[in-house]
Motif scaffolding. Structure first.
Motif, PDB file in Angstrom:
ATOM      1  N   LEU A   1      -5.791 100.748  -2.854  1.00 19.79           N
ATOM      2  CA  LEU A   1      -5.066 101.927  -2.382  1.00 19.79           C
ATOM      3  C   LEU A   1      -4.638 102.806  -3.552  1.00 19.79           C
ATOM      4  CD1 LEU A   1      -3.628 103.452  -0.015  1.00 19.79           C
ATOM      5  CD2 LEU A   1      -1.649 102.023  -0.521  1.00 19.79           C
ATOM      6  N   TRP A   2      -4.080 102.181  -4.602  1.00 24.39           N
ATOM      7  CA  TRP A   2      -3.618 102.942  -5.758  1.00 24.39           C
ATOM      8  C   TRP A   2      -4.789 103.562  -6.529  1.00 24.39           C
ATOM      9  CZ3 TRP A   2       0.808 105.048  -6.693  1.00 24.39           C
ATOM     10  CH2 TRP A   2       1.927 104.566  -6.034  1.00 24.39           C
ATOM     11  N   VAL A   3      -5.886 102.849  -6.602  1.00 26.06           N
ATOM     12  CA  VAL A   3      -7.064 103.413  -7.277  1.00 26.06           C
ATOM     13  C   VAL A   3      -7.580 104.624  -6.494  1.00 26.06           C
ATOM     14  CG1 VAL A   3      -9.496 102.956  -7.859  1.00 26.06           C
ATOM     15  CG2 VAL A   3      -7.728 101.286  -8.441  1.00 26.06           C
ATOM     16  N   ARG A   4      -7.625 104.507  -5.155  1.00 27.09           N
ATOM     17  CA  ARG A   4      -8.061 105.613  -4.312  1.00 27.09           C
ATOM     18  C   ARG A   4      -7.135 106.818  -4.479  1.00 27.09           C
ATOM     19  NH1 ARG A   4      -7.358 103.740   0.817  1.00 27.09           N
ATOM     20  NH2 ARG A   4      -8.723 102.034   0.244  1.00 27.09           N
ATOM     21  N   ARG A   5      -5.824 106.586  -4.491  1.00 25.93           N
ATOM     22  CA  ARG A   5      -4.862 107.686  -4.678  1.00 25.93           C
ATOM     23  C   ARG A   5      -5.033 108.340  -6.052  1.00 25.93           C
ATOM     24  NH1 ARG A   5       0.887 105.449  -2.271  1.00 25.93           N
ATOM     25  NH2 ARG A   5       0.255 105.475  -0.084  1.00 25.93           N
ATOM     26  N   ALA A   6      -5.253 107.514  -7.058  1.00 27.08           N
ATOM     27  CA  ALA A   6      -5.440 108.061  -8.407  1.00 27.08           C
ATOM     28  C   ALA A   6      -6.703 108.922  -8.465  1.00 27.08           C
ATOM     29  CB  ALA A   6      -5.509 106.927  -9.427  1.00 27.08           C
ATOM     30  N   ARG A   7      -7.783 108.443  -7.830  1.00 31.13           N
ATOM     31  CA  ARG A   7      -9.016 109.235  -7.817  1.00 31.13           C
ATOM     32  C   ARG A   7      -8.820 110.545  -7.044  1.00 31.13           C
ATOM     33  NH1 ARG A   7     -13.773 104.831  -6.650  1.00 31.13           N
ATOM     34  NH2 ARG A   7     -13.832 103.992  -8.766  1.00 31.13           N
ATOM     35  N   ASN A   8      -8.135 110.465  -5.911  1.00 37.83           N
ATOM     36  CA  ASN A   8      -7.875 111.687  -5.136  1.00 37.83           C
ATOM     37  C   ASN A   8      -7.043 112.680  -5.950  1.00 37.83           C
ATOM     38  OD1 ASN A   8      -9.327 110.811  -2.943  1.00 37.83           O
ATOM     39  ND2 ASN A   8      -7.532 110.058  -1.821  1.00 37.83           N
TER      40      ASN A   8
ATOM     41  N   LEU B   1      -3.666  87.127  -2.897  1.00 42.06           N
ATOM     42  CA  LEU B   1      -4.726  87.873  -3.590  1.00 42.06           C
ATOM     43  C   LEU B   1      -5.361  88.961  -2.717  1.00 42.06           C
ATOM     44  CD1 LEU B   1      -6.274  88.179  -6.221  1.00 42.06           C
ATOM     45  CD2 LEU B   1      -7.923  86.525  -5.363  1.00 42.06           C
ATOM     46  N   PRO B   2      -5.725  88.713  -1.426  1.00 40.30           N
ATOM     47  CA  PRO B   2      -6.310  89.806  -0.622  1.00 40.30           C
ATOM     48  C   PRO B   2      -5.354  90.977  -0.449  1.00 40.30           C
ATOM     49  CG  PRO B   2      -6.687  87.700   0.446  1.00 40.30           C
ATOM     50  CD  PRO B   2      -5.769  87.448  -0.711  1.00 40.30           C
ATOM     51  N   LYS B   3      -4.050  90.692  -0.243  1.00 41.33           N
ATOM     52  CA  LYS B   3      -3.065  91.767  -0.094  1.00 41.33           C
ATOM     53  C   LYS B   3      -2.951  92.558  -1.396  1.00 41.33           C
ATOM     54  CE  LYS B   3       0.771  91.052   2.264  1.00 41.33           C
ATOM     55  NZ  LYS B   3       2.146  90.625   2.589  1.00 41.33           N
ATOM     56  N   ALA B   4      -2.947  91.896  -2.529  1.00 38.74           N
ATOM     57  CA  ALA B   4      -2.865  92.562  -3.833  1.00 38.74           C
ATOM     58  C   ALA B   4      -4.116  93.400  -4.084  1.00 38.74           C
ATOM     59  CB  ALA B   4      -2.668  91.532  -4.930  1.00 38.74           C
ATOM     60  N   ALA B   5      -5.276  92.903  -3.655  1.00 42.10           N
ATOM     61  CA  ALA B   5      -6.528  93.648  -3.837  1.00 42.10           C
ATOM     62  C   ALA B   5      -6.499  94.929  -3.019  1.00 42.10           C
ATOM     63  CB  ALA B   5      -7.713  92.777  -3.449  1.00 42.10           C
ATOM     64  N   ARG B   6      -6.006  94.839  -1.744  1.00 46.23           N
ATOM     65  CA  ARG B   6      -5.900  96.048  -0.931  1.00 46.23           C
ATOM     66  C   ARG B   6      -4.925  97.038  -1.561  1.00 46.23           C
ATOM     67  NH1 ARG B   6      -6.287  92.431   3.467  1.00 46.23           N
ATOM     68  NH2 ARG B   6      -4.040  92.242   3.579  1.00 46.23           N
ATOM     69  N   PHE B   7      -3.800  96.526  -2.062  1.00 48.50           N
ATOM     70  CA  PHE B   7      -2.794  97.371  -2.701  1.00 48.50           C
ATOM     71  C   PHE B   7      -3.390  98.050  -3.947  1.00 48.50           C
ATOM     72  CE2 PHE B   7       0.943  97.981  -5.471  1.00 48.50           C
ATOM     73  CZ  PHE B   7       1.692  98.801  -4.642  1.00 48.50           C
ATOM     74  N   ALA B   8      -4.122  97.313  -4.747  1.00 50.90           N
ATOM     75  CA  ALA B   8      -4.748  97.887  -5.953  1.00 50.90           C
ATOM     76  C   ALA B   8      -5.798  98.923  -5.554  1.00 50.90           C
ATOM     77  CB  ALA B   8      -5.378  96.780  -6.795  1.00 50.90           C
TER      78      ALA B   8
END
Length: 136
Positions: free
Chosen positions: A34-41, A25-32
């Protein structure tokens, strides 16, 4: 954006915990994250590019309007200049014609002045009675 409230987030977190387990779960949360940050950027990049394009279009439109205003002003000034030139020429013609009339009147007056100043008596050196011999 998606109208997800706090209760929906709790349900998603519980489902993720059950499916992924506490180890992944912590690894998946970091991965999610990261993708949210990239999408916002990406979204911010697209948004800023769109704003720059709109600003450039607005500047082009303002520049075009300013050029049109300058063109209209230039045409207006040229028309005014032409009108003033025609008026100046007509006044010059009037002055020349008035000056010519004045010179003609002055010439006529000058030509008639010696006749008016001439004596009514015969010229000196001549006697009346037809004797045309000069006096000694």
């Amino acid at each position: 954006m998606f109208d997800i409230g706090f209760p929906e987030l709790i349900v998603i977190a519980i489902v993720a915990l059950v499916v992924l387990g506490p180890e992944r779960l912590p690894k998946a949360a970091r991965f999610a994250g990261l993708w949210v940050r990239r999408a916002r950027n990406q979204w911010d990049s697209v948004k800023s590019e769109l704003e720059r394009e709109l600003a450039a279009d607005e500047l082009k439109r303002n520049l075009h309007e300013a050029q049109e205003a300058l063109r209209r002003t230039d045409q207006s000034m040229r028309r005014g200049q032409d009108d003033l030139q025609r008026e100046f020429d007509s006044v010059g013609e009037e002055v020349r014609s008035t000056g010519a009339e004045t010179e003609t009147a002055r010439d006529v007056a000058a030509a008639s002045a010696p006749e008016a100043a001439a004596p009514a008596t015969p010229a000196q050196g001549h006697k009346e009675g037809g004797d045309e011999r000069p006096n000694p």
